[in-house]
Design an enzyme around this catalytic site. Structure first.
Site, short mmCIF file in Angstrom:
data_model
loop_
_atom_site.label_atom_id
_atom_site.label_comp_id
_atom_site.label_asym_id
_atom_site.label_seq_id
_atom_site.Cartn_x
_atom_site.Cartn_y
_atom_site.Cartn_z
N TYR A 317 37.91 38.27 43.16
CA TYR A 317 37.26 37.89 41.90
C TYR A 317 36.32 36.70 42.04
CZ TYR A 317 41.42 40.19 39.79
OH TYR A 317 42.42 41.05 39.44
N CYS A 343 40.40 38.74 60.05
CA CYS A 343 39.11 39.12 60.62
C CYS A 343 38.21 39.76 59.55
CB CYS A 343 39.32 40.09 61.78
SG CYS A 343 37.83 40.37 62.75
N TYR A 372 49.56 36.84 39.92
CA TYR A 372 48.60 37.74 40.57
C TYR A 372 48.20 37.26 41.96
CZ TYR A 372 48.44 39.32 35.78
OH TYR A 372 48.80 39.75 34.53
#
Length: 414
Positions: A317, A343, A372
């Site tokens: 986000y 990576c 979350y």
């Protein structure tokens, strides 16, 4: 607040986080304050005083069983978005008849499980209604249902956490309300008990909840005029928290409830509210260890052992989480990107943050990770999901073990 600095050291309630880090063999790890969870829940409990209301904690925000049991003991109900969440809710002893199953893609198996346990179920679409009807016939039991209406109100948040606008995948279209009411009325096993909306997450204005409640009150009157005895108005959750730590004046649970109290009283209806982030978000930090620092000539990087595998919100986000070293540091103040070992160029916990140049082994905390974060963690790059601890008074207690490779390898049939 439960997390604070004293003499340059970060504390969780009565314990120094650096001392905790020296005791915990794994890194990174999630650290919670049990007292802060209690304080946050009680703020909602005090807010609904005088109202007939259900506080339904959104299990999707954080599904740690110890936390769920604690909230249930405080008096909370639960809000679910899957059959597995119903399973863990029952394990935590939540009362199923005050538990709500949401979701835009509920399966017949999940619906049957919910109906067998007398869970309240939200109707999200035409096919969802048909599936609920099929599940009632399979279970040979009545289902108490709510209609999830899409109110088409912009909550003014990130589009990924906006759920109540017109082009959202959630909820029924307002112009199809009559069709749904006729279908429910003609069904043998459906009992319409409420109406529901959910606007989104990280909402910072009570006016948004007020506008939605005004709109929903009109639907309540329409549905009651069609002969249905509605018991519940569910306005969802979504109250934001202070991620930036800049003293922003965000609404409290009391201010949210007081903004709609008069409407609820005039409707003579029970409120359901679904807080998740505002109960659990600020109760936890992710404690990392610095692996080293580097520069490419233009940017400075502080590389830590935490990553997008443990905390994906910044990558997903571009979400902001406050960052602090958990101990005094005399290093030169520089601007760093805080990155992990995964990576991917998207593997960052924070960008362009002023930080005293840390040395290898120092502790670094990411704030406000209770909601979350752990629930969205993964095994990417074969990182194992981190352990969780909470501070209960002066005690440090492990509430979830770290995953290990032995657990992972057991998933394969070879």
């Amino acid at each position: 607040m439960s997390f604070y600095f004293q003499n340059g050291y970060l504390y969780c309630d009565q314990l120094k986080v650096k001392d905790i880090q020296s005791q915990v063999p794994e890194s990174p790890f999630y650290l919670y304050s049990k007292q802060q969870i209690t304080t946050n829940y009680n703020a909602y409990l005090e807010a609904i005083e005088g109202l007939n209301a259900i506080i339904g904690y959104a299990i999707k925000a954080n599904n740690n069983l110890a936390i769920l049991k604690h909230l249930q003991e405080l008096g909370s109900s639960a809000v679910l978005v899957s059959g597995n969440e119903l399973c863990i809710a029952l394990k935590a002893n939540f009362k199923p008849e005050k538990t709500i199953l949401n979701g835009n893609g509920k399966t017949i198996a999940e619906l049957t499980y919910a109906i067998q346990n007398q869970v309240l179920i939200n109707i999200d679409s035409e096919f969802d209604l048909q599936h609920i009807q099929q599940a009632t016939e399979k279970a040979k039991k009545q289902a108490n249902v709510l209609l999830r209406v899409n109110p088409d109100i912009d909550p003014q948040v990130h589009p990924y956490v906006s759920t109540g606008i017109k082009d959202s995948k959630f909820g029924i279209q307002n112009n199809k309300l009559d069709w749904f009411l006729d279908s429910i009325k003609s069904s043998t096993f459906l009992n319409l008990v409420g109406i529901h909306c959910h606007l989104g997450s990280t909402i910072e204005q009570t006016q948004i909840f007020y506008d939605a409640t005004v709109l929903m009150s009109k639907f309540v009157e329409i549905i009651r005029s069609r002969g249905f005895e509605l018991k519940y108005l569910n306005i969802g959750g979504g109250l934001g928290i202070d991620y930036h730590k800049q003293g922003k004046n965000l609404p409290t649970p009391l201010e949210l409830i007081n903004s709609i109290r008069q409407i609820l009283e005039s409707l003579d209806i029970s409120l359901i509210i679904e807080p998740g982030r505002s109960i659990i978000g600020n109760t936890s930090i992710l404690v990392n260890r610095v692996i080293g620092t580097k520069s490419n000539g233009k940017k400075n990087f502080a590389v830590v052992d935490g990553s997008m595998a443990e905390l994906i919100r910044p990558s997903l986000y571009n979400a902001y989480h406050h960052i602090d070293l958990i101990e005094p540091c005399r290093g030169q103040l520089k601007t760093f990107d805080i990155v992990g070992p995964v990576c991917e160029s998207a593997d960052f916990l924070a960008k362009d943050r002023p930080l005293a140049s840390p040395i290898e082994g120092m502790g670094l905390a990411v704030w406000d990770v209770g909601a979350y974060c752990q629930v969205m963690s993964s095994n990417y790059n074969l990182k194992m999901r981190p352990p969780e601890y909470w501070v209960d008074g002066k005690q440090l207690i492990q509430i979830r073990k770290k995953e290990c490779m032995e657990d992972y390898l057991k998933l394969f049939n070879i």
